[in-house]
Design a protein around this motif. Structure first.
Motif, PDB file in Angstrom:
ATOM      1  N   ASP A   5       0.906  -1.280  -0.054  1.00 35.94           N
ATOM      2  CA  ASP A   5      -0.043  -0.060   0.108  1.00 35.94           C
ATOM      3  C   ASP A   5       0.825   1.244   0.074  1.00 35.94           C
ATOM      4  N   ALA A   6       1.990   1.389   0.876  1.00 34.01           N
ATOM      5  CA  ALA A   6       2.663   2.307   0.959  1.00 34.01           C
ATOM      6  C   ALA A   6       3.438   2.702  -0.381  1.00 34.01           C
ATOM      7  N   TYR A   7       3.711   1.605  -1.217  1.00 29.19           N
ATOM      8  CA  TYR A   7       4.514   1.721  -2.499  1.00 29.19           C
ATOM      9  C   TYR A   7       3.616   1.161  -3.451  1.00 29.19           C
ATOM     10  N   ARG A   8       2.357   1.766  -3.413  1.00 31.81           N
ATOM     11  CA  ARG A   8       1.267   1.137  -4.332  1.00 31.81           C
ATOM     12  C   ARG A   8       1.572   1.176  -5.910  1.00 31.81           C
ATOM     13  N   ALA A   9       2.330   2.380  -6.434  1.00 33.35           N
ATOM     14  CA  ALA A   9       2.647   2.301  -7.726  1.00 33.35           C
ATOM     15  C   ALA A   9       3.526   1.088  -8.161  1.00 33.35           C
ATOM     16  N   ASP A  10       4.545   1.041  -7.340  1.00 36.79           N
ATOM     17  CA  ASP A  10       5.445   0.192  -7.586  1.00 36.79           C
ATOM     18  C   ASP A  10       4.745  -1.508  -7.651  1.00 36.79           C
ATOM     19  N   TYR A  11       3.942  -1.659  -6.684  1.00 35.13           N
ATOM     20  CA  TYR A  11       3.333  -2.870  -6.335  1.00 35.13           C
ATOM     21  C   TYR A  11       2.370  -3.019  -7.534  1.00 35.13           C
ATOM     22  N   LEU A  12       1.671  -2.086  -8.022  1.00 39.07           N
ATOM     23  CA  LEU A  12       0.736  -2.403  -9.167  1.00 39.07           C
ATOM     24  C   LEU A  12       1.553  -2.506 -10.451  1.00 39.07           C
ATOM     25  N   ASP A  13       2.612  -1.944 -10.666  1.00 42.81           N
ATOM     26  CA  ASP A  13       3.440  -2.270 -11.749  1.00 42.81           C
ATOM     27  C   ASP A  13       3.808  -3.858 -11.637  1.00 42.81           C
ATOM     28  N   ASN A  14       4.195  -4.300 -10.450  1.00 44.23           N
ATOM     29  CA  ASN A  14       4.515  -5.773 -10.335  1.00 44.23           C
ATOM     30  C   ASN A  14       3.469  -6.574 -10.932  1.00 44.23           C
ATOM     31  N   ILE A  15       2.153  -6.145 -10.410  1.00 40.16           N
ATOM     32  CA  ILE A  15       0.908  -6.862 -10.453  1.00 40.16           C
ATOM     33  C   ILE A  15       0.819  -6.833 -12.118  1.00 40.16           C
ATOM     34  N   ARG A  16       0.892  -5.749 -12.737  1.00 38.14           N
ATOM     35  CA  ARG A  16       0.531  -5.852 -14.198  1.00 38.14           C
ATOM     36  C   ARG A  16       1.604  -6.537 -15.090  1.00 38.14           C
ATOM     37  N   TYR A  17       2.935  -6.633 -14.465  1.00 39.86           N
ATOM     38  CA  TYR A  17       3.761  -7.337 -15.368  1.00 39.86           C
ATOM     39  C   TYR A  17       3.492  -8.837 -15.058  1.00 39.86           C
ATOM     40  N   PHE A  18       3.050  -9.438 -13.910  1.00 36.30           N
ATOM     41  CA  PHE A  18       2.762 -10.837 -13.820  1.00 36.30           C
ATOM     42  C   PHE A  18       1.503 -11.267 -14.446  1.00 36.30           C
ATOM     43  N   ARG A  19       0.599 -10.354 -14.660  1.00 33.92           N
ATOM     44  CA  ARG A  19      -0.616 -10.360 -15.409  1.00 33.92           C
ATOM     45  C   ARG A  19      -0.188 -10.702 -16.954  1.00 33.92           C
ATOM     46  N   ASP A  20       0.604  -9.762 -17.558  1.00 33.53           N
ATOM     47  CA  ASP A  20       1.041  -9.896 -18.938  1.00 33.53           C
ATOM     48  C   ASP A  20       1.681 -11.030 -19.124  1.00 33.53           C
ATOM     49  N   VAL A  21       2.807 -11.611 -18.111  1.00 30.98           N
ATOM     50  CA  VAL A  21       3.310 -12.871 -18.229  1.00 30.98           C
ATOM     51  C   VAL A  21       2.495 -13.870 -18.462  1.00 30.98           C
ATOM     52  N   CYS A  22       1.619 -14.256 -17.386  1.00 34.60           N
ATOM     53  CA  CYS A  22       0.636 -15.029 -17.293  1.00 34.60           C
ATOM     54  C   CYS A  22      -0.271 -15.128 -18.671  1.00 34.60           C
ATOM     55  N   ALA A  23      -0.713 -14.163 -18.954  1.00 33.23           N
ATOM     56  CA  ALA A  23      -1.482 -14.051 -20.235  1.00 33.23           C
ATOM     57  C   ALA A  23      -0.771 -14.704 -21.371  1.00 33.23           C
ATOM     58  N   GLU A  24       0.254 -14.223 -21.538  1.00 37.52           N
ATOM     59  CA  GLU A  24       1.210 -14.864 -22.828  1.00 37.52           C
ATOM     60  C   GLU A  24       1.418 -16.315 -22.333  1.00 37.52           C
ATOM     61  N   ALA A  25       1.548 -17.075 -21.172  1.00 40.11           N
ATOM     62  CA  ALA A  25       1.640 -18.137 -21.150  1.00 40.11           C
ATOM     63  C   ALA A  25       0.347 -18.815 -21.375  1.00 40.11           C
ATOM     64  N   ILE A  26      -0.804 -18.427 -20.846  1.00 39.07           N
ATOM     65  CA  ILE A  26      -2.304 -18.863 -21.290  1.00 39.07           C
ATOM     66  C   ILE A  26      -2.537 -18.928 -22.681  1.00 39.07           C
ATOM     67  N   GLY A  27      -2.103 -17.869 -23.160  1.00 39.84           N
ATOM     68  CA  GLY A  27      -2.602 -17.575 -24.838  1.00 39.84           C
ATOM     69  C   GLY A  27      -4.059 -17.970 -25.131  1.00 39.84           C
ATOM     70  N   ASP A  28      -4.342 -18.740 -25.925  1.00 41.62           N
ATOM     71  CA  ASP A  28      -5.862 -18.707 -26.514  1.00 41.62           C
ATOM     72  C   ASP A  28      -6.336 -20.234 -25.731  1.00 41.62           C
ATOM     73  N   SER A  29      -5.898 -20.552 -24.868  1.00 45.36           N
ATOM     74  CA  SER A  29      -6.438 -21.918 -24.277  1.00 45.36           C
ATOM     75  C   SER A  29      -7.387 -22.092 -23.342  1.00 45.36           C
ATOM     76  N   GLY A  30      -8.087 -20.911 -23.305  1.00 41.01           N
ATOM     77  CA  GLY A  30      -8.973 -20.752 -22.439  1.00 41.01           C
ATOM     78  C   GLY A  30      -8.959 -20.830 -20.823  1.00 41.01           C
ATOM     79  N   ILE A  31      -7.540 -21.037 -20.544  1.00 40.82           N
ATOM     80  CA  ILE A  31      -7.305 -21.153 -18.873  1.00 40.82           C
ATOM     81  C   ILE A  31      -7.691 -19.758 -18.488  1.00 40.82           C
ATOM     82  N   GLN A  32      -8.086 -20.059 -16.985  1.00 42.87           N
ATOM     83  CA  GLN A  32      -8.056 -18.597 -16.238  1.00 42.87           C
ATOM     84  C   GLN A  32      -7.507 -18.860 -15.044  1.00 42.87           C
ATOM     85  N   ILE A  33      -6.936 -17.675 -14.285  1.00 45.74           N
ATOM     86  CA  ILE A  33      -6.302 -17.808 -13.011  1.00 45.74           C
ATOM     87  C   ILE A  33      -7.418 -17.021 -12.291  1.00 45.74           C
ATOM     88  N   LEU A  34      -8.079 -17.602 -11.291  1.00 40.58           N
ATOM     89  CA  LEU A  34      -9.046 -17.103 -10.624  1.00 40.58           C
ATOM     90  C   LEU A  34      -8.666 -16.648  -9.157  1.00 40.58           C
TER      91      LEU A  34
END
Length: 266
Positions: free
Chosen positions: A123-152
């Motif tokens: 929370d205190a360093y929220r901008a950095d935290y959210l940057d890391n979240i978005r990076y994680f999101r994009d890496v996972c989305a690339e790995a998932i591709g068009d497989s229809g898998i979801q991370i819930l």
């Protein structure tokens, strides 16, 4: 009504995937949620061919419950990389065994305790935290591709505001969705219900267990304070899968019977 798609959690009583599948089949359930917190079910110990063979033998499917910690947005890049790699390797396993749903907790991270309040570093360093979240999101989305898998993303102790922002960032990708744990929600004072229901179009998985005051959750259905039927109706309406997340085989059997009686009454 059409029956719900019901599953069971991995239980400490079950010593193997085969044992889980046996219990799942005996109770007329549809899937086992493989819990990667268990030492015997770590990714490097799981064999896709064996899992597929057991699934075919017992006519059951799987979902995956990722390690509870999963500090994928940790400020230490070595830590974040290790967790992110674990998730992507779980995705690769999911592709091999036909899994479409991976359940994930969202870590609150480390905290700094002052005399009058607690400050979370994310929370205190929220901008950095959210940057890391978005990076994680994009890496996972690339790995998932068009497989229809979801991370819930599952609610646990109540999403804090910075976590809600993180969830919103993850949901910008179709690779992510939500799990609604109704027992956790009750024990957090219903802290997450409004937020989750605002995103009900991204809700496709439930963890269902009864609960009482004082954090007493994971109880067999019908022994706590929750209106279980209301949540099962919501799951049915959304076409969501449901894990009956009690912690013993005996309580699972009772809970399955409770759901079947409820279904017959509808």
């Amino acid at each position: 009504m059409e029956k719900l798609r019901l599953g069971m959690p991995t239980m400490i009583e079950t010593e193997s995937i085969r044992h889980c599948a046996q219990v799942c089949r005996e109770l007329g359930l549809d899937f086992v949620e493989l819990n990667l917190n268990f030492p015997q079910f770590l990714l490097h110990k799981l064999d896709a061919e064996q899992l597929n063979g057991i699934a075919a033998e017992y006519a059951v499917g799987y979902t995956i419950h990722l390690d509870d910690e999963m500090s994928v947005a940790d400020f230490n890049p070595y830590v974040a990389h290790s967790y992110t790699r674990t998730v992507t390797e779980a995705v690769y396993l999911a592709k091999k065994i036909g899994v479409k749903k991976l359940n994930m907790h969202l870590s609150r991270g480390a905290k700094y305790t002052l005399p009058d309040r607690v400050i979370y570093f994310f929370d205190a360093y929220r901008a950095d935290y959210l940057d890391n979240i978005r990076y994680f999101r994009d890496v996972c989305a690339e790995a998932i591709g068009d497989s229809g898998i979801q991370i819930l993303v599952e609610n646990t102790a109540g999403f804090l505001p910075f976590q809600q922002e993180a969830v919103n960032a993850l949901l910008e990708s179709p690779a992510f969705g939500l799990t609604f744990d109704i027992g956790h929600n009750y024990c957090s004072g219903n802290m997450d219900e409004d937020f989750i229901l605002e995103h009900s179009h991204r809700l496709s998985h439930f963890h269902v267990h009864d609960a009482q005051e004082g954090g007493k959750d994971h109880r067999r259905l019908g022994t706590g304070n929750l209106d279980i039927g209301r949540y099962l109706s919501l799951a049915h309406r959304l076409g969501a899968s449901v894990v009956l997340e009690t912690k013993t085989i005996e309580s699972l059997k009772d809970s399955v019977a409770w759901v079947r009686n409820w279904e017959e009454s509808q």
